[in-house]
Each structure stands twice: as structure tokens, then as C-alpha cells.
Scaffold this motif. Structure first.
Motif, PDB file in Angstrom:
ATOM      1  N   LEU A 170      47.955  48.617  35.560  1.00  0.00           N
ATOM      2  CA  LEU A 170      46.595  49.142  35.615  1.00  0.00           C
ATOM      3  C   LEU A 170      45.613  48.040  36.006  1.00  0.00           C
ATOM      4  CD1 LEU A 170      46.748  51.337  32.409  1.00  0.00           C
ATOM      5  CD2 LEU A 170      47.033  52.060  34.776  1.00  0.00           C
ATOM      6  N   LEU A 171      45.560  47.751  37.287  1.00  0.00           N
ATOM      7  CA  LEU A 171      44.607  46.777  37.820  1.00  0.00           C
ATOM      8  C   LEU A 171      43.827  47.449  38.939  1.00  0.00           C
ATOM      9  CD1 LEU A 171      46.905  43.654  38.072  1.00  0.00           C
ATOM     10  CD2 LEU A 171      45.077  44.010  36.439  1.00  0.00           C
ATOM     11  N   ASN A 172      42.514  47.379  38.847  1.00  0.00           N
ATOM     12  CA  ASN A 172      41.726  47.993  39.911  1.00  0.00           C
ATOM     13  C   ASN A 172      41.502  47.001  41.048  1.00  0.00           C
ATOM     14  OD1 ASN A 172      39.779  46.289  38.908  1.00  0.00           O
ATOM     15  ND2 ASN A 172      38.530  47.902  38.020  1.00  0.00           N
ATOM     16  N   ARG A 173      40.898  47.471  42.116  1.00  0.00           N
ATOM     17  CA  ARG A 173      40.737  46.657  43.315  1.00  0.00           C
ATOM     18  C   ARG A 173      39.819  45.464  43.086  1.00  0.00           C
ATOM     19  NH1 ARG A 173      41.727  51.710  44.229  1.00  0.00           N
ATOM     20  NH2 ARG A 173      43.074  52.336  45.943  1.00  0.00           N
ATOM     21  N   LYS A 174      38.808  45.643  42.253  1.00  0.00           N
ATOM     22  CA  LYS A 174      37.880  44.548  41.974  1.00  0.00           C
ATOM     23  C   LYS A 174      38.610  43.388  41.303  1.00  0.00           C
ATOM     24  CE  LYS A 174      33.733  43.534  39.305  1.00  0.00           C
ATOM     25  NZ  LYS A 174      32.725  44.081  38.391  1.00  0.00           N
ATOM     26  N   ILE A 175      39.407  43.691  40.308  1.00  0.00           N
ATOM     27  CA  ILE A 175      40.142  42.653  39.584  1.00  0.00           C
ATOM     28  C   ILE A 175      41.174  42.000  40.498  1.00  0.00           C
ATOM     29  CG2 ILE A 175      41.658  42.216  37.619  1.00  0.00           C
ATOM     30  CD1 ILE A 175      38.755  42.843  36.879  1.00  0.00           C
ATOM     31  N   LEU A 176      41.861  42.796  41.297  1.00  0.00           N
ATOM     32  CA  LEU A 176      42.842  42.235  42.227  1.00  0.00           C
ATOM     33  C   LEU A 176      42.183  41.294  43.234  1.00  0.00           C
ATOM     34  CD1 LEU A 176      45.137  45.291  42.953  1.00  0.00           C
ATOM     35  CD2 LEU A 176      45.780  43.182  41.800  1.00  0.00           C
ATOM     36  N   ALA A 177      41.000  41.658  43.711  1.00  0.00           N
ATOM     37  CA  ALA A 177      40.292  40.799  44.664  1.00  0.00           C
ATOM     38  C   ALA A 177      39.846  39.501  44.000  1.00  0.00           C
ATOM     39  CB  ALA A 177      39.090  41.532  45.250  1.00  0.00           C
ATOM     40  N   GLN A 178      39.399  39.571  42.745  1.00  0.00           N
ATOM     41  CA  GLN A 178      39.010  38.353  42.033  1.00  0.00           C
ATOM     42  C   GLN A 178      40.215  37.452  41.797  1.00  0.00           C
ATOM     43  OE1 GLN A 178      37.013  39.763  38.536  1.00  0.00           O
ATOM     44  NE2 GLN A 178      35.069  40.034  39.592  1.00  0.00           N
ATOM     45  N   ILE A 179      41.348  38.052  41.474  1.00  0.00           N
ATOM     46  CA  ILE A 179      42.572  37.269  41.306  1.00  0.00           C
ATOM     47  C   ILE A 179      42.975  36.639  42.633  1.00  0.00           C
ATOM     48  CG2 ILE A 179      45.051  37.457  40.828  1.00  0.00           C
ATOM     49  CD1 ILE A 179      44.332  39.594  38.743  1.00  0.00           C
ATOM     50  N   ALA A 180      42.820  37.385  43.713  1.00  0.00           N
ATOM     51  CA  ALA A 180      43.181  36.877  45.038  1.00  0.00           C
ATOM     52  C   ALA A 180      42.341  35.661  45.412  1.00  0.00           C
ATOM     53  CB  ALA A 180      43.009  37.973  46.082  1.00  0.00           C
ATOM     54  N   ILE A 181      41.082  35.652  45.021  1.00  0.00           N
ATOM     55  CA  ILE A 181      40.211  34.522  45.351  1.00  0.00           C
ATOM     56  C   ILE A 181      40.479  33.335  44.428  1.00  0.00           C
ATOM     57  CG2 ILE A 181      37.813  33.734  45.326  1.00  0.00           C
ATOM     58  CD1 ILE A 181      37.028  36.528  46.224  1.00  0.00           C
ATOM     59  N   SER A 182      40.530  33.592  43.133  1.00  0.00           N
ATOM     60  CA  SER A 182      40.596  32.488  42.176  1.00  0.00           C
ATOM     61  C   SER A 182      42.000  31.913  42.016  1.00  0.00           C
ATOM     62  CB  SER A 182      40.054  32.942  40.819  1.00  0.00           C
ATOM     63  OG  SER A 182      40.879  33.968  40.304  1.00  0.00           O
ATOM     64  N   ASN A 183      43.015  32.780  41.970  1.00  0.00           N
ATOM     65  CA  ASN A 183      44.364  32.290  41.687  1.00  0.00           C
ATOM     66  C   ASN A 183      45.372  33.104  42.497  1.00  0.00           C
ATOM     67  OD1 ASN A 183      46.586  31.110  40.626  1.00  0.00           O
ATOM     68  ND2 ASN A 183      46.209  31.730  38.512  1.00  0.00           N
ATOM     69  N   ARG A 184      45.732  32.585  43.649  1.00  0.00           N
ATOM     70  CA  ARG A 184      46.635  33.318  44.534  1.00  0.00           C
ATOM     71  C   ARG A 184      48.032  33.450  43.940  1.00  0.00           C
ATOM     72  NH1 ARG A 184      45.248  31.641  50.700  1.00  0.00           N
ATOM     73  NH2 ARG A 184      43.052  32.137  50.567  1.00  0.00           N
ATOM     74  N   ASN A 185      48.478  32.427  43.245  1.00  0.00           N
ATOM     75  CA  ASN A 185      49.825  32.482  42.669  1.00  0.00           C
ATOM     76  C   ASN A 185      49.957  33.628  41.674  1.00  0.00           C
ATOM     77  OD1 ASN A 185      50.703  30.300  44.150  1.00  0.00           O
ATOM     78  ND2 ASN A 185      50.040  28.821  42.607  1.00  0.00           N
ATOM     79  N   CYS A 186      48.891  33.911  40.973  1.00  0.00           N
ATOM     80  CA  CYS A 186      48.909  35.021  40.020  1.00  0.00           C
ATOM     81  C   CYS A 186      49.094  36.354  40.756  1.00  0.00           C
ATOM     82  CB  CYS A 186      47.620  35.026  39.208  1.00  0.00           C
ATOM     83  SG  CYS A 186      47.588  36.247  37.907  1.00  0.00           S
ATOM     84  N   LEU A 187      48.442  36.497  41.902  1.00  0.00           N
ATOM     85  CA  LEU A 187      48.614  37.722  42.687  1.00  0.00           C
ATOM     86  C   LEU A 187      50.042  37.828  43.211  1.00  0.00           C
ATOM     87  CD1 LEU A 187      47.023  40.198  43.724  1.00  0.00           C
ATOM     88  CD2 LEU A 187      46.815  38.991  45.872  1.00  0.00           C
ATOM     89  N   TYR A 188      50.629  36.699  43.592  1.00  0.00           N
ATOM     90  CA  TYR A 188      52.015  36.716  44.046  1.00  0.00           C
ATOM     91  C   TYR A 188      52.951  37.101  42.898  1.00  0.00           C
ATOM     92  CZ  TYR A 188      50.219  34.309  48.151  1.00  0.00           C
ATOM     93  OH  TYR A 188      49.514  33.983  49.273  1.00  0.00           O
ATOM     94  N   MET A 189      52.628  36.646  41.691  1.00  0.00           N
ATOM     95  CA  MET A 189      53.431  37.033  40.529  1.00  0.00           C
ATOM     96  C   MET A 189      53.331  38.535  40.279  1.00  0.00           C
ATOM     97  SD  MET A 189      52.553  33.791  38.045  1.00  0.00           S
ATOM     98  CE  MET A 189      52.962  34.685  36.582  1.00  0.00           C
ATOM     99  N   ILE A 190      52.130  39.081  40.427  1.00  0.00           N
ATOM    100  CA  ILE A 190      51.946  40.530  40.268  1.00  0.00           C
ATOM    101  C   ILE A 190      52.754  41.274  41.324  1.00  0.00           C
ATOM    102  CG2 ILE A 190      50.252  42.394  40.465  1.00  0.00           C
ATOM    103  CD1 ILE A 190      48.200  40.401  39.270  1.00  0.00           C
ATOM    104  N   ALA A 191      52.712  40.781  42.557  1.00  0.00           N
ATOM    105  CA  ALA A 191      53.472  41.421  43.635  1.00  0.00           C
ATOM    106  C   ALA A 191      54.970  41.368  43.352  1.00  0.00           C
ATOM    107  CB  ALA A 191      53.155  40.742  44.961  1.00  0.00           C
TER     108      ALA A 191
END
Length: 127
Positions: A91-112
Motif C-alpha cells: 500500500l504505497l501511493n504515487r506521492k510516496i513512491l516519487a519521494q522514495i525515488a528522489i531521496s533513496n533510490r535503493n529503497c525503491l529498488y528493494m520495493i521493486a
């Protein structure tokens, strides 16, 4: 029947309108009829632009997420990523995903990678 004087009520209404229009220019700040028209127009524009702002921010978030996903080749496109995100019940919305993408890319890769593990998407690259 006695006469009713409404001057104070009308003056109060006009004063309120004048205080609203104090930042306007020329006749739009001085004349009561012009102030009323500009007030209606300003409030209408504010309402319309609030909706436009929501649309613009959503478009920005989608663009940021899509750019990061395609950069490393985690997913081929944004729609597949979001679809698998909902399938895996993260349950992650687009706003949170975009903030994660900017601040911590590795975290987004972990989510993926979590999405890939849960959904079983074989053609994705695990980073």
C-alpha cells in the motif's frame, strides 16, 4: 411602520469586499461592481486551479517513478510496475513512491524486488 436603515449592513458588505480586493489593481480594487466581478472570477479560478494542481502533481509523480524504473531496467514500464504493486498488496501511493525515488533510490529498488518476488515476474532484472 418605521423606516429601516440598511446603510451599515451594506457598508459592512462592501468593506469586506474591498478588503478582499485590496491586492487588485486600479478599478478592480476601487469600484464596488468591479470588485464583485473580480471576486467571483478569483474564487472560480482558485477552485479550478486547485483541481489542476492535483492533476499536475500526479503527472509529475508518475513521470518520476517511470523514469527511475526504466533507468535501471527494473520494469519495462510504469503501468506494469503499478499493476504488480497492487497485486502484491503493497500500500504505497504515487506521492510516496516519487519521494522514495528522489531521496533513496535503493529503497525503491528493494520495493521493486519485493514485488518481483511476490508476483513472480521473471523477465525483470533483480538488482
Amino acid at each position: 411602520m418605521t423606516r429601516i436603515k440598511r446603510g451599515s449592513i451594506a457598508r459592512r458588505r462592501r468593506t469586506k469586499a474591498h478588503s478582499f480586493a485590496s491586492k487588485f489593481r486600479e478599478a478592480h480594487a476601487r469600484l464596488t461592481r468591479a470588485i464583485t466581478q473580480q471576486q467571483i472570477r478569483a474564487l472560480f479560478s482558485a477552485d479550478r486551479d486547485r483541481d489542476k494542481q492535483k492533476i499536475d502533481f500526479r503527472r509529475l509523480w508518475i513521470t518520476r517513478i517511470n523514469a527511475l524504473i526504466r533507468e535501471k531496467g527494473v520494469f519495462h514500464n510504469y503501468s506494469k510496475f503499478i499493476n504488480d504493486l497492487y497485486k502484491s498488496q503493497l500500500l504505497l501511493n504515487r506521492k510516496i513512491l516519487a519521494q522514495i525515488a528522489i531521496s533513496n533510490r535503493n529503497c525503491l529498488y528493494m520495493i521493486a524486488n519485493e514485488i518481483i518476488k511476490k508476483v513472480g515476474f521473471e523477465s525483470a532484472v533483480i538488482i
